[in-house]
Design a protein around this motif. Sequence first.
Motif, mmCIF file in Angstrom:
data_model
loop_
_atom_site.group_PDB
_atom_site.id
_atom_site.type_symbol
_atom_site.label_atom_id
_atom_site.label_comp_id
_atom_site.label_asym_id
_atom_site.label_seq_id
_atom_site.Cartn_x
_atom_site.Cartn_y
_atom_site.Cartn_z
ATOM 1 N N VAL A 1 0.850 -1.193 0.000
ATOM 2 C CA VAL A 1 0.000 0.000 0.000
ATOM 3 C C VAL A 1 0.883 1.239 0.000
ATOM 4 O O VAL A 1 1.893 1.296 0.707
ATOM 5 C CB VAL A 1 -0.925 0.023 1.243
ATOM 6 N N THR A 2 0.477 2.245 -0.779
ATOM 7 C CA THR A 2 1.108 3.560 -0.754
ATOM 8 C C THR A 2 0.012 4.608 -0.631
ATOM 9 O O THR A 2 -0.906 4.640 -1.462
ATOM 10 C CB THR A 2 1.920 3.819 -2.036
ATOM 11 N N VAL A 3 0.092 5.443 0.417
ATOM 12 C CA VAL A 3 -0.884 6.514 0.609
ATOM 13 C C VAL A 3 -0.158 7.762 1.087
ATOM 14 O O VAL A 3 0.983 7.704 1.534
ATOM 15 C CB VAL A 3 -1.976 6.137 1.645
ATOM 16 N N SER A 4 -0.845 8.894 1.010
ATOM 17 C CA SER A 4 -0.317 10.122 1.587
ATOM 18 C C SER A 4 -0.488 10.090 3.100
ATOM 19 O O SER A 4 -1.441 9.490 3.619
ATOM 20 C CB SER A 4 -1.048 11.339 1.014
ATOM 21 N N LEU A 5 0.436 10.744 3.805
ATOM 22 C CA LEU A 5 0.325 10.830 5.256
ATOM 23 C C LEU A 5 -0.999 11.463 5.664
ATOM 24 O O LEU A 5 -1.535 11.166 6.735
ATOM 25 C CB LEU A 5 1.501 11.636 5.815
ATOM 26 N N SER A 6 -1.567 12.292 4.793
ATOM 27 C CA SER A 6 -2.814 12.987 5.105
ATOM 28 C C SER A 6 -4.019 12.063 5.206
ATOM 29 O O SER A 6 -5.082 12.482 5.664
ATOM 30 C CB SER A 6 -3.093 14.060 4.047
ATOM 31 N N ILE A 7 -3.895 10.797 4.795
ATOM 32 C CA ILE A 7 -5.011 9.852 4.928
ATOM 33 C C ILE A 7 -4.560 8.574 5.635
ATOM 34 O O ILE A 7 -5.210 7.531 5.530
ATOM 35 C CB ILE A 7 -5.650 9.516 3.567
ATOM 36 N N ALA A 8 -3.468 8.658 6.391
ATOM 37 C CA ALA A 8 -2.895 7.462 7.017
ATOM 38 C C ALA A 8 -3.849 6.786 7.991
ATOM 39 O O ALA A 8 -3.782 5.568 8.193
ATOM 40 C CB ALA A 8 -1.596 7.824 7.730
ATOM 41 N N SER A 9 -4.740 7.544 8.611
ATOM 42 C CA SER A 9 -5.667 6.957 9.588
ATOM 43 C C SER A 9 -6.539 5.866 8.988
ATOM 44 O O SER A 9 -7.054 5.008 9.710
ATOM 45 C CB SER A 9 -6.577 8.039 10.181
ATOM 46 N N ALA A 10 -6.738 5.906 7.674
ATOM 47 C CA ALA A 10 -7.628 4.934 7.031
ATOM 48 C C ALA A 10 -7.082 3.516 7.101
ATOM 49 O O ALA A 10 -7.852 2.547 7.019
ATOM 50 C CB ALA A 10 -7.856 5.324 5.573
ATOM 51 N N LEU A 11 -5.767 3.375 7.250
ATOM 52 C CA LEU A 11 -5.164 2.042 7.229
ATOM 53 C C LEU A 11 -5.339 1.378 8.587
ATOM 54 O O LEU A 11 -4.891 1.894 9.604
ATOM 55 C CB LEU A 11 -3.681 2.143 6.861
ATOM 56 N N ASP A 12 -5.979 0.221 8.587
ATOM 57 C CA ASP A 12 -6.355 -0.417 9.848
ATOM 58 C C ASP A 12 -5.449 -1.597 10.170
ATOM 59 O O ASP A 12 -4.788 -2.161 9.299
ATOM 60 C CB ASP A 12 -7.803 -0.903 9.776
ATOM 61 N N ALA A 13 -5.451 -1.978 11.430
ATOM 62 C CA ALA A 13 -4.582 -3.053 11.899
ATOM 63 C C ALA A 13 -5.161 -4.439 11.642
ATOM 64 O O ALA A 13 -4.472 -5.439 11.843
ATOM 65 C CB ALA A 13 -4.304 -2.883 13.389
ATOM 66 N N THR A 14 -6.415 -4.542 11.183
ATOM 67 C CA THR A 14 -6.971 -5.864 10.884
ATOM 68 C C THR A 14 -6.562 -6.350 9.498
ATOM 69 O O THR A 14 -6.740 -7.525 9.181
ATOM 70 C CB THR A 14 -8.509 -5.851 10.966
ATOM 71 N N THR A 15 -6.039 -5.460 8.679
ATOM 72 C CA THR A 15 -5.560 -5.839 7.347
ATOM 73 C C THR A 15 -4.173 -6.460 7.449
ATOM 74 O O THR A 15 -3.341 -6.026 8.245
ATOM 75 C CB THR A 15 -5.541 -4.610 6.425
ATOM 76 N N VAL A 16 -3.916 -7.462 6.626
ATOM 77 C CA VAL A 16 -2.596 -8.097 6.554
ATOM 78 C C VAL A 16 -1.830 -7.467 5.399
ATOM 79 O O VAL A 16 -2.198 -7.624 4.235
ATOM 80 C CB VAL A 16 -2.722 -9.620 6.349
ATOM 81 N N TYR A 17 -0.774 -6.732 5.736
ATOM 82 C CA TYR A 17 0.055 -6.069 4.727
ATOM 83 C C TYR A 17 1.313 -6.885 4.418
ATOM 84 O O TYR A 17 1.956 -6.672 3.397
ATOM 85 C CB TYR A 17 0.468 -4.683 5.219
#
Length: 432
Positions: free
Chosen positions: A219-235
């Motif tokens: 995954v690549t996102v801007s720091l401005s939307i980092a909250s969207a990434l959750d800990a239940t996802t397996v990266y």
Amino acid sequence: MAQHLLRFPRFLPFVAASVLAACGGSEDDPGDGPGPDGACVRNITGDLKAATTWEPGAQQCTYAVTGVVEVSGALTLAPGTVVRFGPDAGLLIMPTGSLNAVGTEAAPITFTGTTATPGSWKGLAFKSNNPANVLEHVVISYAGSESPFCCDFFHGPGGSLEVRAAVVVGSQLQDSVSQVRIANTTVEKSGTLGLFAFNKARLPGFSRNLFRGNLGAPVTVSLSIASALDATTVYSGNSATAPVANGDNTVHLLAAPEADTATAQTVHKLDVPYGISTGIPDTTVEYAGALTIEPGVRLQFEAMSGLRITQTGSLVARGTAADPIVFTGRTETPGYWKGISIRSLDASNVIAHARVSHGGSDPFCCDAFTNAGDIQGNITLGGNSGRGRLQLTDSLVSQGTGWGVFVFKDSAFTQSANTYEGNTGTVGYAAP
């Protein structure tokens, strides 16, 4: 017998129409029909402007997409639908369109390539802010080709880097927000990135996803939307079945325009580290809102890159003794990255139970100097034209080129129970 033979041709149009209808087609659509193995296949070659539904039907039809299909109407996929994409094909969801792909655990929706090779097709790109955009119980495989969508999918300094990913949300030139809800979805075997989301993208309900076997970062996102990434996802790709690591097992966080960072964001602890500005050296990631970093987060900065909290921002990085927060370089050598610059007087600024190391590559632009010269270090508070405030406790500040902490005039620094190791200097203060 002769009567039956003479009457049989009268039923042929009905039979043909029935087969085509079962495949989701019509009598005047020559693209519908059996595939090479006799299975029902619906060929998609043109843009979709009207509301459309794809479903397997009684004949278990699949869909074959050639080229990039622009979706400007509402496209809905039923559970169990399988869509196969030819070389460099893809779906581009336009601002007026939507893609609603909601499968079930027993009947997921599949987007895959006609060739089982990573990067054999482009992927799914969303330029739409329609809340109907959903990927749930979906499997996306073999996307992320080296040929990006045209013509505004690029990022980085001067738009010099093209975006290639299995799923792309937003675009650089788009002024409006794009969104898609992604849940219980597997993104695997991309030839490049798994997911790329621009700074104006939104990922509501992002949860319980799996990224595995992608040749680039998950995954690549801007720091401005980092909250969207959750800990239940397996990266990490470490799934219960068929675990496969990604080529770059870090989640990439990118800089965003300052106006887009004036929001509260929390950087959650994931099963992989974060890579800050990976592949884009000499970048200062500025944050103008309230930035909170959870215990256990590991942030690895690209060469000569750094984090600056601006006057309107704040930083709360409070780890624990058992789960410290780590700020370091992508390569752990002294002076690899700039460090942390705090230009905010917010009373909540704190770094506790953290490890800050290998910073001080070069000064932050453009007032990090004194009469004695440029100031480099792991942490700097303020500058010649601004002040900063920080409470630093129970932390290790080490292996920096320059100071462990440097405090500019009229900045406020309180500390306790810290350790300084391997820096050129421990704590420095500008002359009053």
